[in-house]
Design an enzyme around this catalytic site. Sequence first.
Site, short mmCIF file in Angstrom:
data_model
loop_
_atom_site.label_atom_id
_atom_site.label_comp_id
_atom_site.label_asym_id
_atom_site.label_seq_id
_atom_site.Cartn_x
_atom_site.Cartn_y
_atom_site.Cartn_z
N LYS A 47 1.68 21.96 -24.50
CA LYS A 47 0.47 21.17 -24.44
C LYS A 47 -0.68 21.88 -25.15
O LYS A 47 -1.71 21.27 -25.45
CB LYS A 47 0.05 20.98 -22.97
CG LYS A 47 1.12 20.38 -22.10
CD LYS A 47 0.68 20.47 -20.61
CE LYS A 47 1.81 20.13 -19.70
NZ LYS A 47 1.55 20.48 -18.32
N GLY A 48 -0.51 23.16 -25.39
CA GLY A 48 -1.63 23.99 -25.86
C GLY A 48 -2.25 23.57 -27.18
O GLY A 48 -3.43 23.80 -27.41
N GLU A 103 0.06 25.05 -33.89
CA GLU A 103 0.17 25.81 -32.63
C GLU A 103 -1.20 26.31 -32.18
O GLU A 103 -2.11 26.48 -32.99
CB GLU A 103 1.09 27.02 -32.83
CG GLU A 103 2.46 26.88 -32.21
CD GLU A 103 2.48 26.92 -30.70
OE1 GLU A 103 1.45 26.61 -30.05
OE2 GLU A 103 3.54 27.23 -30.14
N ASP A 104 -1.29 26.58 -30.89
CA ASP A 104 -2.50 27.18 -30.35
C ASP A 104 -2.54 28.68 -30.64
O ASP A 104 -3.50 29.20 -31.19
CB ASP A 104 -2.63 26.91 -28.84
CG ASP A 104 -1.33 27.20 -28.08
OD1 ASP A 104 -0.34 27.65 -28.69
OD2 ASP A 104 -1.31 26.98 -26.85
N ASP A 107 1.78 34.76 -29.97
CA ASP A 107 1.66 35.97 -29.15
C ASP A 107 2.80 36.92 -29.56
O ASP A 107 2.68 37.62 -30.56
CB ASP A 107 1.73 35.54 -27.68
CG ASP A 107 1.47 36.67 -26.71
OD1 ASP A 107 1.00 37.73 -27.13
OD2 ASP A 107 1.73 36.49 -25.51
N VAL A 157 -6.10 34.81 -23.16
CA VAL A 157 -7.27 33.96 -23.41
C VAL A 157 -7.03 32.54 -22.89
O VAL A 157 -5.88 32.10 -22.74
CB VAL A 157 -7.61 33.91 -24.92
CG1 VAL A 157 -8.10 35.26 -25.41
CG2 VAL A 157 -6.42 33.43 -25.75
P1 5GP Z 1 5.10 33.70 -27.76
O1 5GP Z 1 6.50 33.19 -27.78
O2 5GP Z 1 4.45 33.80 -29.12
O3 5GP Z 1 5.00 35.01 -27.02
O4 5GP Z 1 4.29 32.74 -26.82
C1 5GP Z 1 3.65 31.62 -27.26
C2 5GP Z 1 3.13 30.80 -26.10
O5 5GP Z 1 2.71 31.61 -24.99
C3 5GP Z 1 1.89 30.08 -26.56
O6 5GP Z 1 2.22 28.84 -27.17
C4 5GP Z 1 1.12 29.92 -25.27
O7 5GP Z 1 1.54 28.77 -24.60
C5 5GP Z 1 1.50 31.14 -24.46
N1 5GP Z 1 0.46 32.20 -24.61
C6 5GP Z 1 0.56 33.33 -25.33
N2 5GP Z 1 -0.56 34.06 -25.25
C7 5GP Z 1 -1.43 33.35 -24.47
C8 5GP Z 1 -2.77 33.58 -24.03
O8 5GP Z 1 -3.46 34.57 -24.32
N3 5GP Z 1 -3.32 32.62 -23.24
C9 5GP Z 1 -2.64 31.51 -22.86
N4 5GP Z 1 -3.28 30.63 -22.09
N5 5GP Z 1 -1.35 31.25 -23.26
C10 5GP Z 1 -0.76 32.16 -24.06
#
Ligand code: 5GP
Length: 184
Positions: A47-48, A103-104, A107, A157
Site C-alpha cells: 500500500k505504501g 515504490e515508496d 530498504d 520513517v
Molecule cells: P525491503 O525488502 O527493501 O527491505 O523492504 C521494503 C519494504 O519494507 C517497503 O516497501 C516498506 O513497506 C517497508 N519499509 C522499509 N523501510 C521502511 C521504513 O523506514 N518505514 C516504513 N514505514 N516501512 C519501511
Amino acid sequence: MDASDMGLDLEKVLLTEEQIDQRLTQMAAQIDADYAGQNLLLVGVLKGAVMVMADLSRKLHSQVTMDWMAVSSYGSGTKSSGVVRILKDLDTDIHGRDVLVVEDIVDSGLTLSWLLANLKSRGAKSVEIAALLRKPAAAKVDVPVRYVGFDIPPEFVVGFGLDFAERYRNLPFVGTLAPRAYQS
Ligand code: 5GP
C-alpha cells in the site's frame, strides 16, 4: 494530517511536503524524457506507494497506464527476508511492455529484487524502478533503481504512504517517530 496532529509522536520531519513535491516533479520530467513516445505501464506496489504513484503519475505528460500489485515479505518483525508472496497480482499482461515499478522505499532491497525478477520472467520488454526513498546503508542486495527521490539514513520513517502499524500513511511529509509512539 500534519505535524500538529501528531503531538509528541513526531521526532522530526525528514522531508517536507515541498521537498517531496519538487523532487517528484524532477523525476516525472526525467521519466517523460526517457519514455517519450512509449506506452509505459506504471506498477504501484500497495500500500505504501499509493501517494507516490498518485503524485508522480499526475506530474507526467506521457500517456501511461497504471496497475497495482500487493506483496508481502515474510520475515521477523520489521525486517524483510526476501521470501515474497503475491497478495494481489497485476490485471495486465506485461509481455512486451515497458514497466516502471513505483515504490515508496528501498530498504534491504530484497522485496524489489524479487519483484524485478518476477516481472522480468513474465517477458516484459523492460522493467525499471522509481522509488521516492532509498536507504543505501541498509542495502543487502544491489537493486538497480533508475529513479530515486532521496537517499536517507537507515532510520524507520513514516508518512507519504509509509506506515507504522498502518498509521501515519496520510502524513504529507516523511518523518521519524519519537520512541513513545512505538510504545503506545
Ligand atoms: P525491503 O525488502 O527493501 O527491505 O523492504 C521494503 C519494504 O519494507 C517497503 O516497501 C516498506 O513497506 C517497508 N519499509 C522499509 N523501510 C521502511 C521504513 O523506514 N518505514 C516504513 N514505514 N516501512 C519501511
